[in-house]
Design a protein around this motif. Sequence first.
Motif, PDB file in Angstrom:
ATOM      1  N   CYS A  54       0.919  -1.121  -0.191  1.00 40.37           N
ATOM      2  CA  CYS A  54      -0.002   0.065  -0.139  1.00 40.37           C
ATOM      3  C   CYS A  54       0.807   1.390   0.004  1.00 40.37           C
ATOM      4  O   CYS A  54       1.771   1.226   0.757  1.00 40.37           O
ATOM      5  N   CYS A  57       0.331   2.927   3.883  1.00 44.27           N
ATOM      6  CA  CYS A  57       0.725   2.290   4.990  1.00 44.27           C
ATOM      7  C   CYS A  57       1.584   1.088   4.847  1.00 44.27           C
ATOM      8  O   CYS A  57       2.107   0.605   5.724  1.00 44.27           O
ATOM      9  N   ASN A  59       0.971  -1.955   3.822  1.00 43.26           N
ATOM     10  CA  ASN A  59       0.087  -3.229   4.070  1.00 43.26           C
ATOM     11  C   ASN A  59       0.308  -3.966   2.753  1.00 43.26           C
ATOM     12  O   ASN A  59       0.520  -3.441   1.740  1.00 43.26           O
ATOM     13  N   CYS A  66      -4.394   0.258   0.154  1.00 45.54           N
ATOM     14  CA  CYS A  66      -5.167  -1.019   0.758  1.00 45.54           C
ATOM     15  C   CYS A  66      -6.618  -0.541   1.066  1.00 45.54           C
ATOM     16  O   CYS A  66      -7.198   0.508   1.427  1.00 45.54           O
ATOM     17  N   CYS A  69      -6.835   1.552   4.520  1.00 43.67           N
ATOM     18  CA  CYS A  69      -6.594   3.138   4.243  1.00 43.67           C
ATOM     19  C   CYS A  69      -7.722   3.716   3.576  1.00 43.67           C
ATOM     20  O   CYS A  69      -8.145   4.669   3.822  1.00 43.67           O
TER      21      CYS A  69
HETATM   22 ZN   LIG Z   1      -2.649   0.872   3.592  1.00 44.32          ZN
END
Ligand SMILES: [Zn+2]
Length: 195
Positions: A54, A57, A59, A66, A69
């Motif tokens: 992402c 973040c 992820n 993602c 978010c």
């Molecule tokens: Zn994210």
Amino acid sequence: MSAIDDLATELSKLPGIGRKTALRLTYHLLKQQPEQTRRLAQTLQTLSEKVRTCERCFNLTEDEVCAICRDPRRDQSVLCVVEEPADIGAIERAGEFKGVYHVLGGRLAPLDGVGPDDLTMDALVGRVTKGVVREVIVATNPSVEGEATAVLIQRELSPSSVPVTRIARGLPIGGDLEYADGASIAQALSARRAM
Ligand SMILES: [Zn+2]
């Protein structure tokens, strides 16, 4: 090198898989229907092509940003910092946390050559200094490296004057967040304290 050796070598690089297990898995794959093995190969290829990190973040996601978010119900002002994407899964299963995450991509481990520059520390500082974040919860693992990483985060974020909290020690020492049960994680989060 034969195809059998090649695959066994690749499989034995996976965590928890020794040379013996790798060979056993290889022979198992040879015994099953060719179609099934092709499907596995296809799935692995799709995985490596589609899954990325992402932008916000870090992820794992198949999109630029993602699902967590992007979720308008999540509180963007509370940031939970974890070591790995798998830790997000563990915290999400506990079902208590409504903020968003930041994945460091590891933990400080000088003996293994992992320093601050190998983590997404700059991106974290960037996110926090943008001004939306009101609290940073450090949920690195309760290991020696995890604690050292928490101290580094606290130091890096201190100029921003955003409160940094650390999850409580409800989790077994040295135990990975990833394997902790939901109740322990919820407890560790709610009993967090200022650093
Ligand atoms: Zn994210």
